[in-house]
Write a protein that holds these residues in place. Structure first.
Motif, mmCIF file in Angstrom:
data_model
loop_
_atom_site.group_PDB
_atom_site.id
_atom_site.type_symbol
_atom_site.label_atom_id
_atom_site.label_comp_id
_atom_site.label_asym_id
_atom_site.label_seq_id
_atom_site.Cartn_x
_atom_site.Cartn_y
_atom_site.Cartn_z
ATOM 1 N N THR A 279 0.832 -1.215 0.000
ATOM 2 C CA THR A 279 0.000 0.000 0.000
ATOM 3 C C THR A 279 0.863 1.260 0.000
ATOM 4 N N ARG A 280 1.971 1.228 0.754
ATOM 5 C CA ARG A 280 2.869 2.390 0.777
ATOM 6 C C ARG A 280 3.484 2.653 -0.594
ATOM 7 N N ASP A 281 3.873 1.579 -1.290
ATOM 8 C CA ASP A 281 4.441 1.763 -2.631
ATOM 9 C C ASP A 281 3.426 2.400 -3.567
ATOM 10 N N ASN A 282 2.195 1.901 -3.507
ATOM 11 C CA ASN A 282 1.144 2.479 -4.350
ATOM 12 C C ASN A 282 0.881 3.950 -3.998
ATOM 13 N N HIS A 283 0.936 4.258 -2.700
ATOM 14 C CA HIS A 283 0.720 5.636 -2.271
ATOM 15 C C HIS A 283 1.824 6.562 -2.795
ATOM 16 N N GLN A 284 3.062 6.060 -2.768
ATOM 17 C CA GLN A 284 4.187 6.869 -3.278
ATOM 18 C C GLN A 284 4.032 7.145 -4.775
ATOM 19 N N LYS A 285 3.597 6.136 -5.491
ATOM 20 C CA LYS A 285 3.416 6.305 -6.924
ATOM 21 C C LYS A 285 2.318 7.318 -7.229
ATOM 22 N N MET A 286 1.208 7.211 -6.463
ATOM 23 C CA MET A 286 0.100 8.160 -6.655
ATOM 24 C C MET A 286 0.534 9.586 -6.311
ATOM 25 N N LEU A 287 1.411 9.728 -5.315
ATOM 26 C CA LEU A 287 1.890 11.056 -4.927
ATOM 27 C C LEU A 287 2.743 11.690 -6.027
ATOM 28 N N SER A 288 3.608 10.905 -6.649
ATOM 29 C CA SER A 288 4.430 11.451 -7.754
ATOM 30 C C SER A 288 3.553 11.868 -8.932
ATOM 31 N N ASP A 289 2.527 11.056 -9.224
ATOM 32 C CA ASP A 289 1.615 11.431 -10.311
ATOM 33 C C ASP A 289 0.887 12.731 -9.993
ATOM 34 N N ALA A 290 0.504 12.905 -8.712
ATOM 35 C CA ALA A 290 -0.194 14.125 -8.313
ATOM 36 C C ALA A 290 0.704 15.350 -8.450
ATOM 37 N N ILE A 291 2.013 15.202 -8.163
ATOM 38 C CA ILE A 291 2.948 16.336 -8.300
ATOM 39 C C ILE A 291 3.059 16.756 -9.768
ATOM 40 N N LYS A 292 3.130 15.760 -10.635
ATOM 41 C CA LYS A 292 3.198 16.085 -12.077
ATOM 42 C C LYS A 292 1.939 16.820 -12.528
ATOM 43 N N GLN A 293 0.800 16.359 -12.059
ATOM 44 C CA GLN A 293 -0.462 17.005 -12.439
ATOM 45 C C GLN A 293 -0.515 18.445 -11.924
ATOM 46 N N CYS A 294 0.041 18.695 -10.733
ATOM 47 C CA CYS A 294 0.052 20.048 -10.162
ATOM 48 C C CYS A 294 0.902 21.003 -10.999
ATOM 49 N N SER A 295 2.054 20.498 -11.466
ATOM 50 C CA SER A 295 2.912 21.359 -12.307
ATOM 51 C C SER A 295 2.207 21.716 -13.625
ATOM 52 N N PHE A 296 1.513 20.746 -14.189
ATOM 53 C CA PHE A 296 0.778 21.012 -15.417
ATOM 54 C C PHE A 296 -0.343 22.033 -15.178
ATOM 55 N N ASP A 297 -1.062 21.880 -14.040
ATOM 56 C CA ASP A 297 -2.136 22.817 -13.716
ATOM 57 C C ASP A 297 -1.599 24.228 -13.488
#
Length: 452
Positions: A279-297
Protein backbone atom coordinates in the motif's frame (compact mmCIF):
# COMPACT_ATOMS: atom_id res chain seq x y z
CA UNK A 1 -17.46 -31.46 27.89
CA UNK A 2 -18.00 -27.99 26.35
CA UNK A 3 -18.55 -25.50 29.21
CA UNK A 4 -19.05 -21.85 28.38
CA UNK A 5 -18.83 -19.58 31.49
CA UNK A 6 -20.45 -16.72 29.58
CA UNK A 7 -23.46 -18.78 28.52
CA UNK A 8 -26.88 -17.21 29.33
CA UNK A 9 -28.04 -20.54 30.80
CA UNK A 10 -25.29 -20.54 33.43
CA UNK A 11 -26.70 -20.72 36.99
CA UNK A 12 -29.91 -22.53 35.86
CA UNK A 13 -30.97 -26.18 35.87
CA UNK A 14 -28.25 -28.48 37.25
CA UNK A 15 -26.08 -25.48 38.23
CA UNK A 16 -28.75 -23.72 40.35
CA UNK A 17 -27.95 -23.23 44.10
CA UNK A 18 -30.90 -25.48 45.09
CA UNK A 19 -31.36 -28.01 42.20
CA UNK A 20 -33.75 -30.17 44.21
CA UNK A 21 -35.78 -27.27 45.62
CA UNK A 22 -38.48 -25.67 43.41
CA UNK A 23 -39.36 -21.96 43.57
CA UNK A 24 -42.61 -22.61 45.43
CA UNK A 25 -40.65 -24.37 48.21
CA UNK A 26 -38.34 -21.39 48.52
CA UNK A 27 -41.38 -19.08 48.83
CA UNK A 28 -42.85 -21.35 51.56
CA UNK A 29 -39.53 -21.25 53.43
CA UNK A 30 -39.59 -17.45 53.44
CA UNK A 31 -43.18 -17.53 54.73
CA UNK A 32 -42.18 -19.89 57.57
CA UNK A 33 -39.55 -17.38 58.70
CA UNK A 34 -42.31 -14.77 59.11
CA UNK A 35 -44.50 -14.82 62.27
CA UNK A 36 -48.08 -16.02 61.86
CA UNK A 37 -49.53 -13.30 64.08
CA UNK A 38 -49.72 -9.83 62.59
CA UNK A 39 -50.84 -7.94 65.72
CA UNK A 40 -49.63 -7.93 69.33
CA UNK A 41 -52.38 -9.07 71.69
CA UNK A 42 -50.90 -8.94 75.23
CA UNK A 43 -51.00 -5.63 77.10
CA UNK A 44 -47.41 -5.95 78.35
CA UNK A 45 -46.06 -6.46 74.82
CA UNK A 46 -48.07 -3.49 73.54
CA UNK A 47 -46.67 -1.33 76.33
CA UNK A 48 -43.13 -2.48 75.51
CA UNK A 49 -43.55 -1.60 71.81
CA UNK A 50 -45.14 1.74 72.76
CA UNK A 51 -42.15 2.55 75.00
CA UNK A 52 -39.71 1.69 72.18
CA UNK A 53 -41.65 3.82 69.68
CA UNK A 54 -41.75 6.75 72.13
CA UNK A 55 -38.00 6.36 72.72
CA UNK A 56 -37.27 6.41 68.98
CA UNK A 57 -39.54 9.44 68.58
CA UNK A 58 -37.68 11.26 71.34
CA UNK A 59 -34.31 10.28 69.83
CA UNK A 60 -35.34 11.79 66.48
CA UNK A 61 -36.39 14.98 68.27
CA UNK A 62 -33.14 15.17 70.28
CA UNK A 63 -31.06 14.63 67.13
CA UNK A 64 -32.89 17.48 65.36
CA UNK A 65 -32.63 19.69 68.48
CA UNK A 66 -29.02 20.75 67.75
CA UNK A 67 -29.96 22.09 64.31
CA UNK A 68 -33.03 23.83 65.80
CA UNK A 69 -30.82 25.54 68.40
CA UNK A 70 -28.50 26.77 65.66
CA UNK A 71 -31.47 28.15 63.66
CA UNK A 72 -33.63 29.22 66.65
CA UNK A 73 -34.88 32.56 65.16
CA UNK A 74 -36.36 30.59 62.28
CA UNK A 75 -38.55 28.49 64.65
CA UNK A 76 -39.64 31.21 67.14
CA UNK A 77 -43.16 31.60 65.73
CA UNK A 78 -43.67 27.85 65.46
CA UNK A 79 -42.48 26.96 68.99
CA UNK A 80 -43.82 29.85 71.10
CA UNK A 81 -42.08 32.13 73.58
CA UNK A 82 -42.07 29.71 76.54
CA UNK A 83 -40.50 26.85 74.58
CA UNK A 84 -38.01 29.22 72.93
CA UNK A 85 -36.92 30.49 76.37
CA UNK A 86 -36.38 26.91 77.54
CA UNK A 87 -34.34 26.12 74.41
CA UNK A 88 -32.18 29.22 74.88
CA UNK A 89 -31.58 28.19 78.50
CA UNK A 90 -30.73 24.66 77.32
CA UNK A 91 -28.29 26.08 74.75
CA UNK A 92 -26.56 28.14 77.46
CA UNK A 93 -26.29 25.06 79.72
CA UNK A 94 -24.93 23.01 76.81
CA UNK A 95 -22.22 25.57 76.05
CA UNK A 96 -21.26 25.78 79.73
CA UNK A 97 -21.01 21.99 79.86
CA UNK A 98 -18.82 21.91 76.72
CA UNK A 99 -16.51 24.54 78.22
CA UNK A 100 -16.21 22.56 81.50
CA UNK A 101 -15.55 19.31 79.62
CA UNK A 102 -12.85 21.02 77.54
CA UNK A 103 -11.18 22.39 80.65
CA UNK A 104 -11.37 19.01 82.38
CA UNK A 105 -9.78 17.27 79.38
CA UNK A 106 -6.98 19.85 79.29
CA UNK A 107 -6.43 19.36 83.03
CA UNK A 108 -6.33 15.55 82.59
CA UNK A 109 -3.78 15.94 79.81
CA UNK A 110 -1.69 18.29 81.94
CA UNK A 111 -1.77 15.90 84.92
CA UNK A 112 -0.77 12.97 82.67
CA UNK A 113 2.13 14.98 81.24
CA UNK A 114 3.23 15.94 84.78
CA UNK A 115 3.13 12.30 85.93
CA UNK A 116 5.13 11.22 82.88
CA UNK A 117 7.65 13.99 83.51
CA UNK A 118 8.01 12.92 87.16
CA UNK A 119 8.66 9.32 86.07
CA UNK A 120 11.32 10.53 83.65
CA UNK A 121 12.90 12.71 86.36
CA UNK A 122 13.16 9.72 88.72
CA UNK A 123 15.38 7.77 86.33
CA UNK A 124 16.53 4.15 86.61
CA UNK A 125 20.19 3.02 86.92
CA UNK A 126 21.68 0.09 85.01
CA UNK A 127 21.64 -2.19 88.08
CA UNK A 128 17.91 -1.64 88.58
CA UNK A 129 18.16 0.76 91.53
CA UNK A 130 15.90 3.81 91.27
CA UNK A 131 17.32 7.26 91.85
CA UNK A 132 14.77 9.82 93.06
CA UNK A 133 15.35 13.46 92.30
CA UNK A 134 14.46 15.46 95.44
CA UNK A 135 11.63 17.93 94.73
CA UNK A 136 9.26 19.71 97.05
CA UNK A 137 6.10 19.26 94.97
CA UNK A 138 3.73 17.49 97.39
CA UNK A 139 1.75 20.66 98.18
CA UNK A 140 1.53 21.57 94.50
CA UNK A 141 0.22 18.08 93.66
CA UNK A 142 -2.40 18.35 96.43
CA UNK A 143 -3.57 21.70 95.01
CA UNK A 144 -3.75 20.22 91.51
CA UNK A 145 -5.75 17.21 92.73
CA UNK A 146 -8.11 19.44 94.69
CA UNK A 147 -8.64 21.69 91.62
CA UNK A 148 -9.18 18.62 89.43
CA UNK A 149 -11.77 17.19 91.87
CA UNK A 150 -13.57 20.56 91.97
CA UNK A 151 -13.65 20.73 88.14
CA UNK A 152 -14.93 17.16 87.97
CA UNK A 153 -17.68 17.97 90.47
CA UNK A 154 -18.69 21.11 88.52
CA UNK A 155 -18.79 19.07 85.30
CA UNK A 156 -21.02 16.44 86.92
CA UNK A 157 -23.38 19.14 88.26
CA UNK A 158 -23.50 20.79 84.82
CA UNK A 159 -24.19 17.41 83.18
CA UNK A 160 -27.06 16.72 85.60
CA UNK A 161 -28.53 20.18 84.93
CA UNK A 162 -28.24 19.57 81.18
CA UNK A 163 -30.14 16.28 81.56
CA UNK A 164 -32.93 17.96 83.55
CA UNK A 165 -33.10 20.76 80.97
CA UNK A 166 -33.45 18.20 78.18
CA UNK A 167 -36.22 16.41 80.09
CA UNK A 168 -38.08 19.71 80.51
CA UNK A 169 -37.75 20.39 76.78
CA UNK A 170 -39.13 16.94 75.91
CA UNK A 171 -42.09 17.49 78.27
CA UNK A 172 -42.92 20.83 76.66
CA UNK A 173 -42.54 19.35 73.18
CA UNK A 174 -44.98 16.62 74.21
CA UNK A 175 -47.52 19.35 74.96
CA UNK A 176 -46.95 20.85 71.49
CA UNK A 177 -47.16 17.89 69.05
CA UNK A 178 -47.71 20.18 66.06
CA UNK A 179 -44.26 21.75 66.55
CA UNK A 180 -42.70 18.29 66.83
CA UNK A 181 -44.33 17.19 63.55
CA UNK A 182 -43.11 20.32 61.77
CA UNK A 183 -39.54 19.92 63.06
CA UNK A 184 -39.36 16.22 62.14
CA UNK A 185 -40.92 16.92 58.73
CA UNK A 186 -37.96 19.20 57.89
CA UNK A 187 -35.58 16.18 58.16
CA UNK A 188 -32.71 18.25 59.54
CA UNK A 189 -29.21 16.73 59.12
CA UNK A 190 -27.44 15.13 62.07
CA UNK A 191 -24.15 13.40 62.88
CA UNK A 192 -23.59 9.92 61.31
CA UNK A 193 -23.11 8.39 64.78
CA UNK A 194 -26.57 9.62 65.86
CA UNK A 195 -28.14 8.28 62.66
CA UNK A 196 -26.43 4.89 63.19
CA UNK A 197 -27.71 4.74 66.79
CA UNK A 198 -31.25 5.54 65.59
CA UNK A 199 -31.00 2.78 62.93
CA UNK A 200 -29.92 0.33 65.63
CA UNK A 201 -32.90 1.34 67.78
CA UNK A 202 -35.29 0.82 64.86
CA UNK A 203 -33.71 -2.60 64.21
CA UNK A 204 -34.11 -3.43 67.91
CA UNK A 205 -37.81 -2.51 67.74
CA UNK A 206 -38.25 -4.68 64.62
CA UNK A 207 -36.52 -7.65 66.28
CA UNK A 208 -38.50 -7.14 69.49
CA UNK A 209 -41.79 -6.98 67.59
CA UNK A 210 -40.89 -10.12 65.66
CA UNK A 211 -40.00 -11.98 68.87
CA UNK A 212 -43.24 -10.89 70.55
CA UNK A 213 -45.28 -12.06 67.53
CA UNK A 214 -43.58 -15.48 67.42
CA UNK A 215 -44.91 -18.53 69.32
CA UNK A 216 -42.47 -21.09 70.86
CA UNK A 217 -43.71 -23.72 68.41
CA UNK A 218 -42.99 -21.36 65.54
CA UNK A 219 -39.49 -20.80 66.92
CA UNK A 220 -38.83 -24.56 66.96
CA UNK A 221 -40.21 -24.97 63.43
CA UNK A 222 -38.06 -22.07 62.29
CA UNK A 223 -34.92 -23.62 63.81
CA UNK A 224 -35.66 -26.92 62.07
CA UNK A 225 -36.16 -25.07 58.81
CA UNK A 226 -32.83 -23.23 59.22
CA UNK A 227 -31.04 -26.52 59.96
CA UNK A 228 -32.58 -28.01 56.82
CA UNK A 229 -31.44 -24.99 54.82
CA UNK A 230 -27.89 -25.37 56.21
CA UNK A 231 -27.85 -29.03 55.13
CA UNK A 232 -29.03 -28.09 51.65
CA UNK A 233 -26.38 -25.38 51.53
CA UNK A 234 -23.68 -27.96 52.30
CA UNK A 235 -24.94 -30.13 49.43
CA UNK A 236 -24.98 -27.06 47.23
CA UNK A 237 -21.39 -26.22 48.20
CA UNK A 238 -20.30 -29.76 47.27
CA UNK A 239 -22.02 -29.38 43.89
CA UNK A 240 -20.40 -25.98 43.55
CA UNK A 241 -16.92 -27.44 44.13
CA UNK A 242 -17.55 -30.06 41.44
CA UNK A 243 -18.73 -27.37 39.03
CA UNK A 244 -15.67 -25.26 39.82
CA UNK A 245 -13.41 -28.21 38.95
CA UNK A 246 -15.27 -28.61 35.66
CA UNK A 247 -14.99 -24.87 35.13
CA UNK A 248 -11.19 -25.01 35.62
CA UNK A 249 -10.92 -27.82 33.03
CA UNK A 250 -13.05 -25.82 30.62
CA UNK A 251 -10.86 -22.75 31.18
CA UNK A 252 -7.74 -24.79 30.42
CA UNK A 253 -9.32 -26.01 27.19
CA UNK A 254 -10.26 -22.46 26.32
CA UNK A 255 -6.69 -21.27 27.00
CA UNK A 256 -5.35 -23.91 24.64
CA UNK A 257 -7.83 -22.76 22.02
CA UNK A 258 -6.78 -19.15 22.65
CA UNK A 259 -3.08 -20.06 22.12
CA UNK A 260 -3.98 -21.63 18.75
CA UNK A 261 -5.91 -18.50 17.81
CA UNK A 262 -2.94 -16.37 18.84
CA UNK A 263 -0.70 -18.21 16.39
CA UNK A 264 -3.30 -17.59 13.68
CA UNK A 265 -3.40 -13.92 14.67
CA UNK A 266 0.42 -13.69 14.39
CA UNK A 267 0.27 -15.13 10.88
CA UNK A 268 -2.44 -12.64 9.93
CA UNK A 269 -0.35 -9.77 11.33
CA UNK A 270 2.57 -10.78 9.06
CA UNK A 271 0.25 -10.79 6.07
CA UNK A 272 -1.06 -7.36 7.08
CA UNK A 273 2.52 -6.00 7.23
CA UNK A 274 3.08 -7.22 3.66
CA UNK A 275 -0.14 -5.55 2.55
CA UNK A 276 0.94 -2.35 4.32
CA UNK A 277 4.24 -2.32 2.39
CA UNK A 278 2.45 -2.79 -0.93
CA UNK A 279 0.00 0.00 0.00
CA UNK A 280 2.87 2.39 0.78
CA UNK A 281 4.44 1.76 -2.63
CA UNK A 282 1.14 2.48 -4.35
CA UNK A 283 0.72 5.64 -2.27
CA UNK A 284 4.19 6.87 -3.28
CA UNK A 285 3.42 6.31 -6.92
CA UNK A 286 0.10 8.16 -6.65
CA UNK A 287 1.89 11.06 -4.93
CA UNK A 288 4.43 11.45 -7.75
CA UNK A 289 1.62 11.43 -10.31
CA UNK A 290 -0.19 14.13 -8.31
CA UNK A 291 2.95 16.34 -8.30
CA UNK A 292 3.20 16.09 -12.08
CA UNK A 293 -0.46 17.00 -12.44
CA UNK A 294 0.05 20.05 -10.16
CA UNK A 295 2.91 21.36 -12.31
CA UNK A 296 0.78 21.01 -15.42
CA UNK A 297 -2.14 22.82 -13.72
CA UNK A 298 0.19 25.68 -12.68
CA UNK A 299 1.25 26.27 -16.28
CA UNK A 300 -2.33 26.30 -17.52
CA UNK A 301 -3.33 28.73 -14.69
CA UNK A 302 -0.80 31.31 -15.92
CA UNK A 303 -2.47 31.50 -19.34
CA UNK A 304 -5.87 31.83 -17.61
CA UNK A 305 -4.54 34.73 -15.51
CA UNK A 306 -3.45 36.75 -18.57
CA UNK A 307 -6.80 36.19 -20.23
CA UNK A 308 -8.69 37.26 -17.10
CA UNK A 309 -6.52 40.40 -16.76
CA UNK A 310 -7.49 41.52 -20.29
CA UNK A 311 -11.16 40.94 -19.46
CA UNK A 312 -10.81 43.06 -16.28
CA UNK A 313 -9.44 46.05 -18.27
CA UNK A 314 -12.37 45.96 -20.70
CA UNK A 315 -14.85 45.70 -17.81
CA UNK A 316 -13.29 48.74 -16.05
CA UNK A 317 -13.74 50.82 -19.23
CA UNK A 318 -17.41 49.83 -19.37
CA UNK A 319 -17.71 50.76 -15.69
CA UNK A 320 -16.49 54.33 -16.32
CA UNK A 321 -19.01 54.78 -19.15
CA UNK A 322 -21.85 53.55 -16.95
CA UNK A 323 -20.79 55.85 -14.09
CA UNK A 324 -21.05 58.91 -16.38
CA UNK A 325 -24.53 57.94 -17.43
CA UNK A 326 -25.59 57.33 -13.80
CA UNK A 327 -24.39 60.82 -12.69
CA UNK A 328 -26.65 62.49 -15.25
CA UNK A 329 -29.59 60.37 -14.08
CA UNK A 330 -28.77 61.28 -10.44
CA UNK A 331 -28.93 65.04 -11.25
CA UNK A 332 -32.38 64.73 -12.76
CA UNK A 333 -33.57 62.65 -9.82
CA UNK A 334 -32.31 65.27 -7.32
CA UNK A 335 -34.35 67.95 -9.04
CA UNK A 336 -37.40 65.77 -8.81
CA UNK A 337 -36.69 65.07 -5.11
CA UNK A 338 -36.53 68.82 -4.35
CA UNK A 339 -39.88 69.31 -6.02
CA UNK A 340 -41.44 66.48 -3.98
CA UNK A 341 -39.90 67.92 -0.76
CA UNK A 342 -41.55 71.29 -1.42
CA UNK A 343 -44.93 69.60 -1.85
CA UNK A 344 -44.40 67.62 1.38
CA UNK A 345 -43.62 70.87 3.29
CA UNK A 346 -46.92 72.37 2.11
CA UNK A 347 -48.80 69.27 3.21
CA UNK A 348 -47.12 69.47 6.61
CA UNK A 349 -48.23 73.09 7.06
CA UNK A 350 -51.76 72.05 6.24
CA UNK A 351 -51.53 69.15 8.71
CA UNK A 352 -50.36 71.47 11.49
CA UNK A 353 -53.34 73.78 10.97
CA UNK A 354 -55.73 70.82 11.08
CA UNK A 355 -54.09 69.42 14.26
CA UNK A 356 -54.48 72.81 16.03
CA UNK A 357 -58.28 72.50 15.82
CA UNK A 358 -58.15 68.91 16.99
CA UNK A 359 -55.98 69.98 19.98
CA UNK A 360 -58.64 72.47 21.10
CA UNK A 361 -61.25 69.73 20.94
CA UNK A 362 -58.95 67.43 22.98
CA UNK A 363 -58.50 70.11 25.69
CA UNK A 364 -62.27 70.44 26.00
CA UNK A 365 -62.70 66.66 26.38
CA UNK A 366 -59.83 66.49 28.91
CA UNK A 367 -61.47 69.20 31.04
CA UNK A 368 -64.71 67.23 31.03
CA UNK A 369 -62.74 64.08 32.01
CA UNK A 370 -61.16 65.87 35.01
CA UNK A 371 -64.60 66.85 36.28
CA UNK A 372 -65.84 63.25 36.02
CA UNK A 373 -62.68 62.07 37.77
CA UNK A 374 -63.41 64.33 40.77
CA UNK A 375 -66.96 62.91 40.95
CA UNK A 376 -65.47 59.40 40.90
CA UNK A 377 -63.11 60.20 43.83
CA UNK A 378 -66.06 61.47 45.88
CA UNK A 379 -67.97 58.25 45.19
CA UNK A 380 -64.92 56.17 46.20
CA UNK A 381 -64.59 58.04 49.53
CA UNK A 382 -68.27 57.42 50.23
CA UNK A 383 -67.85 53.72 49.37
CA UNK A 384 -64.86 53.44 51.77
CA UNK A 385 -66.99 54.88 54.60
CA UNK A 386 -69.74 52.34 53.88
CA UNK A 387 -67.17 49.51 53.72
CA UNK A 388 -65.71 50.49 57.13
CA UNK A 389 -69.21 50.46 58.61
CA UNK A 390 -69.81 47.02 57.08
CA UNK A 391 -66.51 45.66 58.53
CA UNK A 392 -67.47 47.00 61.98
CA UNK A 393 -70.86 45.25 61.77
CA UNK A 394 -69.20 41.96 60.68
CA UNK A 395 -66.73 42.20 63.58
CA UNK A 396 -69.54 42.81 66.08
CA UNK A 397 -71.40 39.77 64.76
CA UNK A 398 -68.22 37.67 65.02
CA UNK A 399 -67.66 38.76 68.63
CA UNK A 400 -71.31 38.01 69.47
CA UNK A 401 -70.98 34.55 67.91
CA UNK A 402 -67.79 33.83 69.90
CA UNK A 403 -69.50 34.98 73.13
CA UNK A 404 -72.45 32.67 72.39
CA UNK A 405 -70.05 29.77 71.76
CA UNK A 406 -68.25 30.45 75.04
CA UNK A 407 -71.58 30.51 76.89
CA UNK A 408 -72.56 27.19 75.32
CA UNK A 409 -69.20 25.67 76.28
CA UNK A 410 -69.58 26.95 79.86
CA UNK A 411 -73.15 25.57 80.02
CA UNK A 412 -71.92 22.20 78.74
CA UNK A 413 -69.16 22.08 81.38
CA UNK A 414 -71.64 23.02 84.09
CA UNK A 415 -74.06 20.31 82.90
CA UNK A 416 -71.23 17.74 82.92
CA UNK A 417 -70.18 18.85 86.41
CA UNK A 418 -73.79 18.62 87.67
CA UNK A 419 -74.09 15.13 86.17
CA UNK A 420 -70.85 13.98 87.85
CA UNK A 421 -71.86 15.52 91.20
CA UNK A 422 -75.28 13.84 91.00
CA UNK A 423 -73.67 10.50 90.19
CA UNK A 424 -71.21 10.87 93.10
CA UNK A 425 -74.06 11.86 95.44
CA UNK A 426 -76.19 8.86 94.36
CA UNK A 427 -73.21 6.56 94.89
CA UNK A 428 -72.60 8.05 98.31
CA UNK A 429 -76.30 7.63 99.30
CA UNK A 430 -76.31 4.07 97.97
CA UNK A 431 -73.17 3.11 99.94
CA UNK A 432 -74.56 4.78 103.04
CA UNK A 433 -77.84 2.79 102.74
CA UNK A 434 -75.88 -0.43 102.21
CA UNK A 435 -73.82 0.33 105.32
CA UNK A 436 -77.02 0.95 107.36
CA UNK A 437 -78.56 -2.31 106.12
CA UNK A 438 -75.39 -4.17 107.04
CA UNK A 439 -75.40 -2.66 110.52
CA UNK A 440 -79.12 -3.56 110.95
CA UNK A 441 -78.43 -7.13 109.88
CA UNK A 442 -75.63 -7.47 112.43
CA UNK A 443 -77.91 -6.00 115.19
CA UNK A 444 -80.71 -8.50 114.35
CA UNK A 445 -78.31 -11.44 114.61
CA UNK A 446 -77.08 -10.28 118.04
CA UNK A 447 -80.68 -9.91 119.34
CA UNK A 448 -81.55 -13.44 118.16
CA UNK A 449 -78.53 -14.88 119.97
CA UNK A 450 -79.51 -13.10 123.18
CA UNK A 451 -83.05 -14.48 122.99
CA UNK A 452 -81.73 -18.01 122.63
Amino acid sequence: MNFNPDSPTRGLGAYSPHPSLPKSALGDACKILEPTRKTIQTLEAQRLIAVLEDTIHRLELVMALQQVLQQLPRFKIMLGTELVDLMENHDVRQRQYQVLVGRLQKEDLRIACAERRSLIDKGIQGDGQEVFVPRDISSEEDDVNEYWQMMKKDTAISEQGLKYSLLDLLRYFKKNPKAVENILALKLPCAPAYRTFLDYMEQLMTIMKERLLTFPSEELRRKKMIIDIFMRERKTNATKEKLEAKYIDAVKEKEAEISERNSVITQLKNELSMLDKITRDNHQKMLSDAIKQCSFDAKSSKTKKTRIRDEMLSIKKELRDHSREHREAETSMRKRTFKIGTEVFNWVQKYDADMGGRQDEYDRINKQYEGEKEDLSELENRFKTIEEQYDAIVEERKLALEAAQRKEEELRRQSLAVTKIAALWKGYIYRKNLKKKAQKGKGGKKDGRKRK
